[in-house]
Motif scaffolding. Structure first.
Motif, PDB file in Angstrom:
ATOM      1  N   ALA A  22      -9.426   7.890 -75.548  1.00 22.71           N
ATOM      2  CA  ALA A  22      -9.772   7.780 -74.133  1.00 22.71           C
ATOM      3  C   ALA A  22      -8.909   6.734 -73.439  1.00 22.71           C
ATOM      4  N   LEU A  23      -8.753   5.588 -74.132  1.00 23.81           N
ATOM      5  CA  LEU A  23      -7.916   4.534 -73.550  1.00 23.81           C
ATOM      6  C   LEU A  23      -6.465   4.984 -73.424  1.00 23.81           C
ATOM      7  N   ASN A  24      -5.986   5.712 -74.439  1.00 24.33           N
ATOM      8  CA  ASN A  24      -4.607   6.198 -74.383  1.00 24.33           C
ATOM      9  C   ASN A  24      -4.405   7.166 -73.218  1.00 24.33           C
ATOM     10  N   ILE A  25      -5.416   8.053 -73.011  1.00 24.85           N
ATOM     11  CA  ILE A  25      -5.316   8.997 -71.895  1.00 24.85           C
ATOM     12  C   ILE A  25      -5.328   8.249 -70.569  1.00 24.85           C
ATOM     13  N   ILE A  26      -6.207   7.243 -70.454  1.00 29.52           N
ATOM     14  CA  ILE A  26      -6.273   6.456 -69.219  1.00 29.52           C
ATOM     15  C   ILE A  26      -4.960   5.722 -68.987  1.00 29.52           C
ATOM     16  N   PHE A  27      -4.433   5.092 -70.059  1.00 31.74           N
ATOM     17  CA  PHE A  27      -3.163   4.377 -69.929  1.00 31.74           C
ATOM     18  C   PHE A  27      -2.029   5.335 -69.551  1.00 31.74           C
ATOM     19  N   ALA A  28      -2.037   6.541 -70.146  1.00 35.08           N
ATOM     20  CA  ALA A  28      -0.982   7.512 -69.842  1.00 35.08           C
ATOM     21  C   ALA A  28      -1.044   7.932 -68.382  1.00 35.08           C
ATOM     22  N   ILE A  29      -2.257   8.191 -67.889  1.00 32.33           N
ATOM     23  CA  ILE A  29      -2.412   8.583 -66.481  1.00 32.33           C
ATOM     24  C   ILE A  29      -1.998   7.440 -65.557  1.00 32.33           C
ATOM     25  N   CYS A  30      -2.427   6.216 -65.917  1.00 28.04           N
ATOM     26  CA  CYS A  30      -2.043   5.052 -65.099  1.00 28.04           C
ATOM     27  C   CYS A  30      -0.540   4.859 -65.102  1.00 28.04           C
ATOM     28  N   THR A  31       0.069   5.022 -66.292  1.00 25.75           N
ATOM     29  CA  THR A  31       1.526   4.881 -66.386  1.00 25.75           C
ATOM     30  C   THR A  31       2.232   5.911 -65.523  1.00 25.75           C
ATOM     31  N   LEU A  32       1.718   7.145 -65.548  1.00 24.16           N
ATOM     32  CA  LEU A  32       2.340   8.211 -64.765  1.00 24.16           C
ATOM     33  C   LEU A  32       2.193   7.953 -63.266  1.00 24.16           C
ATOM     34  N   VAL A  33       0.989   7.578 -62.850  1.00 26.65           N
ATOM     35  CA  VAL A  33       0.747   7.344 -61.423  1.00 26.65           C
ATOM     36  C   VAL A  33       1.545   6.152 -60.923  1.00 26.65           C
ATOM     37  N   ILE A  34       1.451   5.028 -61.679  1.00 28.32           N
ATOM     38  CA  ILE A  34       2.174   3.817 -61.265  1.00 28.32           C
ATOM     39  C   ILE A  34       3.676   4.060 -61.306  1.00 28.32           C
ATOM     40  N   GLY A  35       4.136   4.780 -62.337  1.00 29.68           N
ATOM     41  CA  GLY A  35       5.569   5.068 -62.456  1.00 29.68           C
ATOM     42  C   GLY A  35       6.089   5.879 -61.281  1.00 29.68           C
ATOM     43  N   MET A  36       5.306   6.882 -60.857  1.00 30.62           N
ATOM     44  CA  MET A  36       5.713   7.679 -59.703  1.00 30.62           C
ATOM     45  C   MET A  36       5.778   6.829 -58.440  1.00 30.62           C
ATOM     46  N   MET A  37       4.816   5.915 -58.302  1.00 35.68           N
ATOM     47  CA  MET A  37       4.822   5.026 -57.143  1.00 35.68           C
ATOM     48  C   MET A  37       6.027   4.096 -57.186  1.00 35.68           C
ATOM     49  N   VAL A  38       6.320   3.588 -58.393  1.00 31.80           N
ATOM     50  CA  VAL A  38       7.487   2.699 -58.538  1.00 31.80           C
ATOM     51  C   VAL A  38       8.774   3.453 -58.215  1.00 31.80           C
ATOM     52  N   ALA A  39       8.883   4.705 -58.715  1.00 32.56           N
ATOM     53  CA  ALA A  39      10.080   5.503 -58.446  1.00 32.56           C
ATOM     54  C   ALA A  39      10.263   5.721 -56.950  1.00 32.56           C
ATOM     55  N   ARG A  40       9.161   6.026 -56.274  1.00 29.24           N
ATOM     56  CA  ARG A  40       9.226   6.242 -54.823  1.00 29.24           C
ATOM     57  C   ARG A  40       9.594   4.941 -54.104  1.00 29.24           C
ATOM     58  N   PHE A  41       9.003   3.822 -54.559  1.00 36.71           N
ATOM     59  CA  PHE A  41       9.276   2.531 -53.915  1.00 36.71           C
ATOM     60  C   PHE A  41      10.726   2.108 -54.131  1.00 36.71           C
ATOM     61  N   VAL A  42      11.213   2.230 -55.376  1.00 35.99           N
ATOM     62  CA  VAL A  42      12.595   1.827 -55.680  1.00 35.99           C
ATOM     63  C   VAL A  42      13.582   2.685 -54.893  1.00 35.99           C
ATOM     64  N   ALA A  43      13.336   4.002 -54.860  1.00 40.21           N
ATOM     65  CA  ALA A  43      14.234   4.893 -54.126  1.00 40.21           C
ATOM     66  C   ALA A  43      14.224   4.565 -52.626  1.00 40.21           C
ATOM     67  N   GLY A  44      13.035   4.319 -52.078  1.00 44.33           N
ATOM     68  CA  GLY A  44      12.949   3.981 -50.660  1.00 44.33           C
ATOM     69  C   GLY A  44      13.628   2.666 -50.329  1.00 44.33           C
ATOM     70  N   THR A  45      13.414   1.662 -51.196  1.00 41.38           N
ATOM     71  CA  THR A  45      14.046   0.353 -50.975  1.00 41.38           C
ATOM     72  C   THR A  45      15.558   0.453 -51.068  1.00 41.38           C
ATOM     73  N   LEU A  46      16.031   1.178 -52.086  1.00 39.12           N
ATOM     74  CA  LEU A  46      17.473   1.350 -52.249  1.00 39.12           C
ATOM     75  C   LEU A  46      18.069   2.088 -51.059  1.00 39.12           C
ATOM     76  N   HIS A  47      17.343   3.065 -50.543  1.00 36.35           N
ATOM     77  CA  HIS A  47      17.814   3.814 -49.378  1.00 36.35           C
ATOM     78  C   HIS A  47      17.966   2.896 -48.167  1.00 36.35           C
ATOM     79  N   LYS A  48      16.998   1.999 -47.965  1.00 34.59           N
ATOM     80  CA  LYS A  48      17.072   1.070 -46.830  1.00 34.59           C
ATOM     81  C   LYS A  48      18.216   0.081 -46.996  1.00 34.59           C
ATOM     82  N   ILE A  49      18.377  -0.443 -48.222  1.00 35.59           N
ATOM     83  CA  ILE A  49      19.432  -1.437 -48.464  1.00 35.59           C
ATOM     84  C   ILE A  49      20.815  -0.829 -48.232  1.00 35.59           C
TER      85      ILE A  49
END
Length: 273
Positions: A22-49
């Motif tokens: 259960a913890l592994n599934i929760i961690f995997a989902i959190c990793t996926l969600v947070i990772g997607m947010m990070v990817a979007r944030f990094v891409a957006g920041t790089l685009h602005k810079i």
């Protein structure tokens, strides 16, 4: 009661294992969600810079898109690792599948590599008018596999990157000025000095023609039916077509007023008695 008792017993015996999964599934989902947010944030920041530093919008879009795809790929692999999937074998499978797909999609990979070279070499950028791969238009964007153009008659054209890089690229917007090349044919009976004076007067009275470099008016060819003169003024790039059209009309009217004939193609036939 036996089923319920057995279920409670099995849960008690495997409690640690269930909680771990259960913890592994929760961690995997959190990793996926947070990772997607990070990817979007990094891409957006790089685009602005990159945008603030004056990079071409084509390069900005291409680079940020590639960075986002790479981050997403790492996030997916990390999420699978949290679920207990052997990522080493998974990466090997992806590599083998990628090789098979690559062999099947050699043309697409060629377009991808050509897109990277176009971004690196920058023979053109968004907003410039080019001629390449048998078509011409204003560059809208350089994408991973193709470049999009808008033709002069407002058609949306998609050209494979490999086709563009594999031939000549003519960029009409890179230089600030352009030369108009006209060939004007006049009769063999025409006075060349008078003809040159008429052509020079037309150039002097046409707005938008640059004084430097000086226009060229010269006899280029003694053709079959006419004496051909070249008229070569320089103009700013955006003024090329309007001034060219204006010159063609003005030269025709000026030669007519001066009585200088623009001959039709003709042939002399001599007959023996």
């Amino acid at each position: 009661m036996d089923i319920l008792s057995n279920s409670v017993t099995w849960f008690a015996d495997n409690q640690d294992l269930i909680i771990g999964y259960a913890l592994n599934i929760i961690f995997a989902i959190c990793t996926l969600v947070i990772g997607m947010m990070v990817a979007r944030f990094v891409a957006g920041t790089l685009h602005k810079i990159l945008g603030k530093r004056g990079f071409d919008s084509t390069i900005v879009d291409f680079v940020t898109r590639m960075v986002r795809y790479v981050i997403v790929a790492f996030v997916i692999i990390a999420s699978l690792s949290k679920l207990g999937v052997e990522t080493t074998s998974f990466v090997a499978i992806i590599g083998a599948a990628g090789l098979a797909v690559g062999l099947a999609l050699q043309g697409s990979l060629s377009n991808f590599a050509s897109g990277i070279l176009i971004i690196a070499l920058r023979p053109f950028k968004a907003g410039e008018y080019i001629e390449a791969a048998g078509t011409a238009g204003v560059v809208e964007s350089v994408q991973i596999f193709s470049t999009t153009l808008t033709s002069p008659d407002n058609k949306f054209v998609v050209v494979p990157n490999s086709a563009i890089l594999g031939g000549n690229i003519i960029n009409y917007s890179r230089k600030p000025t352009r030369r108009i090349d006209l060939i004007i044919g006049v009769s063999y009976n025409a006075d060349l000095a008078q003809t040159k004076a008429v052509l020079e007067s037309v150039l002097n009275n046409t707005k938008g023609i640059l004084p430097k470099p000086e226009p060229t008016i010269a006899v280029a060819e003694l053709a079959d039916s006419s004496v051909n003169l070249v008229v070569r003024p320089w103009v700013n790039g955006p003024d090329y077509w309007p001034i060219r059209f204006e010159l063609m009309e003005s030269i025709k009217n000026a030669l007519d007023e001066a009585g200088i004939e623009i001959p039709y193609p003709q042939m002399d036939v001599h007959m023996d008695k």
